[in-house]
Design a protein around this motif. Sequence first.
Motif, PDB file in Angstrom:
ATOM      1  N   GLU A   1       0.847  -1.197   0.000  1.00  0.00           N
ATOM      2  CA  GLU A   1       0.000   0.000   0.000  1.00  0.00           C
ATOM      3  C   GLU A   1       0.879   1.242   0.000  1.00  0.00           C
ATOM      4  O   GLU A   1       1.939   1.259   0.615  1.00  0.00           O
ATOM      5  CB  GLU A   1      -0.895   0.052   1.233  1.00  0.00           C
ATOM      6  CG  GLU A   1      -1.946  -1.024   1.284  1.00  0.00           C
ATOM      7  CD  GLU A   1      -2.897  -0.863   2.452  1.00  0.00           C
ATOM      8  OE1 GLU A   1      -3.922  -1.545   2.445  1.00  0.00           O
ATOM      9  OE2 GLU A   1      -2.620  -0.060   3.367  1.00  0.00           O
TER      10      GLU A   1
ATOM     11  N   THR B   1      -5.405   5.889  -1.189  1.00  0.00           N
ATOM     12  CA  THR B   1      -4.467   4.784  -1.002  1.00  0.00           C
ATOM     13  C   THR B   1      -4.527   3.860  -2.203  1.00  0.00           C
ATOM     14  O   THR B   1      -5.601   3.508  -2.670  1.00  0.00           O
ATOM     15  CB  THR B   1      -4.807   3.996   0.277  1.00  0.00           C
ATOM     16  OG1 THR B   1      -4.757   4.886   1.397  1.00  0.00           O
ATOM     17  CG2 THR B   1      -3.830   2.854   0.499  1.00  0.00           C
TER      18      THR B   1
ATOM     19  N   ARG C   1      -3.443   0.091  -3.584  1.00  0.00           N
ATOM     20  CA  ARG C   1      -3.139  -1.232  -3.021  1.00  0.00           C
ATOM     21  C   ARG C   1      -2.892  -2.239  -4.134  1.00  0.00           C
ATOM     22  O   ARG C   1      -3.497  -2.155  -5.193  1.00  0.00           O
ATOM     23  CB  ARG C   1      -4.316  -1.734  -2.195  1.00  0.00           C
ATOM     24  CG  ARG C   1      -4.647  -0.901  -1.011  1.00  0.00           C
ATOM     25  CD  ARG C   1      -5.941  -1.386  -0.346  1.00  0.00           C
ATOM     26  NE  ARG C   1      -6.253  -0.567   0.789  1.00  0.00           N
ATOM     27  CZ  ARG C   1      -6.972   0.541   0.745  1.00  0.00           C
ATOM     28  NH1 ARG C   1      -7.460   0.964  -0.407  1.00  0.00           N
ATOM     29  NH2 ARG C   1      -7.195   1.240   1.834  1.00  0.00           N
TER      30      ARG C   1
END
Length: 74
Positions: free
Chosen positions: A21, A40, A42
């Motif tokens: 991440e 974010t 990922r």
Amino acid sequence: MNGPWAYNGICQGGAGSYRLEVDCIGYNFTALPPILGQYTVRQDLPVGQAGTVACFGPNWSSAGWGVGGRIIRL
């Protein structure tokens, strides 16, 4: 962190998977609804495989400055 916009990592030992991440500040137009601010990125990978997550998406669909990254064993 790999420069100010990406995070490289690898998780070793045993079977399973892990997640890379990176926290970004910028914009992400691929998200619904589009994000302007913090987001974010990922990526889930099998243990033993190296990976990179970046704040920049294809065709500038997202761009940002990385402010933190982490590896999480799943």
